[in-house]
Write an enzyme that holds these catalytic residues in place. Structure first.
Site, PDB file in Angstrom:
ATOM      1  N   TYR A 130      31.171  41.218  48.727  1.00 12.18           N
ATOM      2  CA  TYR A 130      30.350  39.612  49.124  1.00 12.18           C
ATOM      3  C   TYR A 130      29.336  39.897  50.045  1.00 12.18           C
ATOM      4  O   TYR A 130      28.277  38.999  50.094  1.00 12.18           O
ATOM      5  CB  TYR A 130      31.174  38.933  48.482  1.00 12.18           C
ATOM      6  CG  TYR A 130      31.921  38.875  47.701  1.00 12.18           C
ATOM      7  CD1 TYR A 130      33.020  39.989  47.042  1.00 12.18           C
ATOM      8  CD2 TYR A 130      31.544  38.037  46.236  1.00 12.18           C
ATOM      9  CE1 TYR A 130      33.785  39.814  46.424  1.00 12.18           C
ATOM     10  CE2 TYR A 130      32.337  38.082  45.666  1.00 12.18           C
ATOM     11  CZ  TYR A 130      33.168  38.952  44.774  1.00 12.18           C
ATOM     12  OH  TYR A 130      34.343  38.846  43.892  1.00 12.18           O
ATOM     13  N   LYS A 181      43.260  49.176  51.215  1.00 12.80           N
ATOM     14  CA  LYS A 181      43.388  50.350  50.430  1.00 12.80           C
ATOM     15  C   LYS A 181      43.123  51.159  51.761  1.00 12.80           C
ATOM     16  O   LYS A 181      41.790  51.934  51.588  1.00 12.80           O
ATOM     17  CB  LYS A 181      42.419  50.120  49.595  1.00 12.80           C
ATOM     18  CG  LYS A 181      42.261  51.937  48.496  1.00 12.80           C
ATOM     19  CD  LYS A 181      43.406  51.998  47.656  1.00 12.80           C
ATOM     20  CE  LYS A 181      43.434  53.067  46.753  1.00 12.80           C
ATOM     21  NZ  LYS A 181      43.940  54.183  45.700  1.00 12.80           N
ATOM     22  N   ASP A 214      46.604  49.135  44.368  1.00 11.49           N
ATOM     23  CA  ASP A 214      46.844  48.833  43.348  1.00 11.49           C
ATOM     24  C   ASP A 214      48.417  49.076  43.152  1.00 11.49           C
ATOM     25  O   ASP A 214      47.986  49.088  41.672  1.00 11.49           O
ATOM     26  CB  ASP A 214      45.946  50.766  43.355  1.00 11.49           C
ATOM     27  CG  ASP A 214      46.505  52.026  44.406  1.00 11.49           C
ATOM     28  OD1 ASP A 214      46.687  50.961  45.123  1.00 11.49           O
ATOM     29  OD2 ASP A 214      47.036  53.223  43.904  1.00 11.49           O
ATOM     30  N   ASP A 238      39.319  38.690  44.947  1.00  6.57           N
ATOM     31  CA  ASP A 238      38.556  38.179  43.352  1.00  6.57           C
ATOM     32  C   ASP A 238      39.570  38.542  42.421  1.00  6.57           C
ATOM     33  O   ASP A 238      39.963  37.439  41.894  1.00  6.57           O
ATOM     34  CB  ASP A 238      37.397  38.366  43.643  1.00  6.57           C
ATOM     35  CG  ASP A 238      36.945  37.931  42.074  1.00  6.57           C
ATOM     36  OD1 ASP A 238      36.685  36.795  42.007  1.00  6.57           O
ATOM     37  OD2 ASP A 238      36.165  39.169  41.787  1.00  6.57           O
ATOM     38  N   ASP A 242      43.239  36.794  39.603  1.00  5.66           N
ATOM     39  CA  ASP A 242      42.397  36.312  38.102  1.00  5.66           C
ATOM     40  C   ASP A 242      44.416  37.300  37.514  1.00  5.66           C
ATOM     41  O   ASP A 242      44.041  36.444  36.840  1.00  5.66           O
ATOM     42  CB  ASP A 242      41.118  37.607  37.848  1.00  5.66           C
ATOM     43  CG  ASP A 242      39.954  36.216  37.759  1.00  5.66           C
ATOM     44  OD1 ASP A 242      40.164  35.351  38.376  1.00  5.66           O
ATOM     45  OD2 ASP A 242      39.254  37.128  36.485  1.00  5.66           O
TER      46      ASP A 242
END
Ligand code: IPM
Ligand code: MN
Length: 341
Positions: A130, A181, A214, A238, A242
């Protein structure tokens, strides 16, 4: 005169409707607030060409907190290109006010996949992909080059990880998972991992674990109770929030606090959902995410007793909503919460 000065940015689409309900509930708690509305967002941009001036930003700094509804144009709008409002308004507020934590709590409603589980996601809010590092070369040609870097600073990661440990220590489960990750993003991953392990030494009572992002998406759905507090970078946070919203009773219920824990300026509170122009103005939007965000604002202001009453009322109403055959309107849901606080 109110005790707390609140800047209100209703914004676009369903933003103003859900923010009205959040303020209704705040007033019902008896906590005195004085509000000032700021016209910002897609409509304001189209009308004036202005996104967020330095003057408005300086004005916002004088408030105790900022309550925001939603910002964004209707999908496919030609008048507002992607990124103008996201980068120029939402991210500018997060960066300029140093809102370095995006705290997103989730409580499983009875009928949700996550049942009675509780989860906090601590999302780093000022760095990562970002930050806007990168650029284009030869745009629009077959030889176009686009790079988009991820910025991770020791300072930024450390203060985020520390916040997450402090939060986890205060929860019943005292359980913190780093999500990243590290097997592929080895530079950023190594920094996060080292800081996580170093900080853990100061928090002996917090149980720690690591999960690749993941795999975390699988567990969030198949075994949501696995996680107590998650800490992660801006983009992973982010996406994961969701997903967590969907698993924990729907995105309409998801709340967030963009916090400046150092309190060098106001913090900003907003639901996780967007402007949802398709249902705007129909008294259909679920205001519970906005109301719960206002509860987080009350807690940040030191009104923890009022905050708790609002949170309990939100969860009570949302469990009832699940059993209701008929859809309640935005204002009905606001009234139902206000009656309970
Ligand atoms: C959110 C939103 C924002 C984000 C967008 C609108 C800039 O999706 O608050 O989660 O990506 O952080
Ligand atoms: Mn998002």
């Amino acid at each position: 005169m109110g005790d707390y000065k609140i800047a209100v940015i209703g914004g676009d689409g369903i933003g103003p409707e859900v923010t009205d309900e959040a303020l209704k509930v705040v007033r019902a708690t008896g906590v005195a607030v004085e509000t000032k509305e700021f016209e910002l967002g897609a409509r304001h941009y189209v009308e004036t060409g202005e996104v967020l001036t330095e003057e408005t930003l300086d004005d916002l700094r004088n408030f105790d907190a900022i309550l925001l509804g939603a910002i964004g144009p209707a999908i496919g709008s030609k008048e507002v290109p992607p990124g103008i409002l996201e980068r120029g308004l939402l991210l500018k507020l997060r960066f300029a006010l140093d809102l370095y934590i995006n705290l997103r709590p989730f409580s499983g409603t009875k009928s949700s996949l996550a049942k009675n589980n509780e989860l906090y996601v601590v999302r780093e809010n000022t760095e990562g992909p970002y930050a806007g590092e990168g650029g284009q070369l030869r745009p629009g040609t077959p030889f176009e080059v686009a790079t988009q870097g991820s910025v991770n600073t020791y300072h930024g990661v450390e203060r985020c990880v520390r916040f997450a440990f402090e939060l986890a220590r205060d929860t019943k489960r005292k359980n913190l998972t780093l999500v990243h990750k590290t097997n592929v993003l080895v530079y950023a991953g190594s920094l996060w991992q080292r800081i996580f392990e170093e900080t853990a030494k100061e928090f002996g009572d917090v149980e720690t674990s690591y999960c690749h992002v993941d795999a975390a998406t699988i567990y969030l759905v198949t075994d949501p109770g696995r996680f107590g507090v998650m800490v992660t970078d801006n983009l992973f946070g982010d996406i994961l929030t969701d997903l967590a919203g969907a698993v924990y009773g729907g995105i309409g219920l998801a709340a967030s606090a963009n916090l400046n824990p150092a309190r060098t300026g106001p913090s900003l509170f907003e639901p996780v959902h967007g402007a949802a122009h398709d249902i705007a103005g129909q008294n259909k939007a679920n205001p519970l995410g906005a109301i719960r965000s206002a509860a987080m604002m009350l807690r940040h202001l030191g009104e923890s007793e009022a905050a708790k009453r609002v949170e309990d009322a939100v969860l009570g109403v949302s469990d009832n909503l699940d059993n209701q055959a008929e859809r309640l309107s935005t204002a009905d849901i606001g009234d139902a919460v206000a009656e309970r606080v």
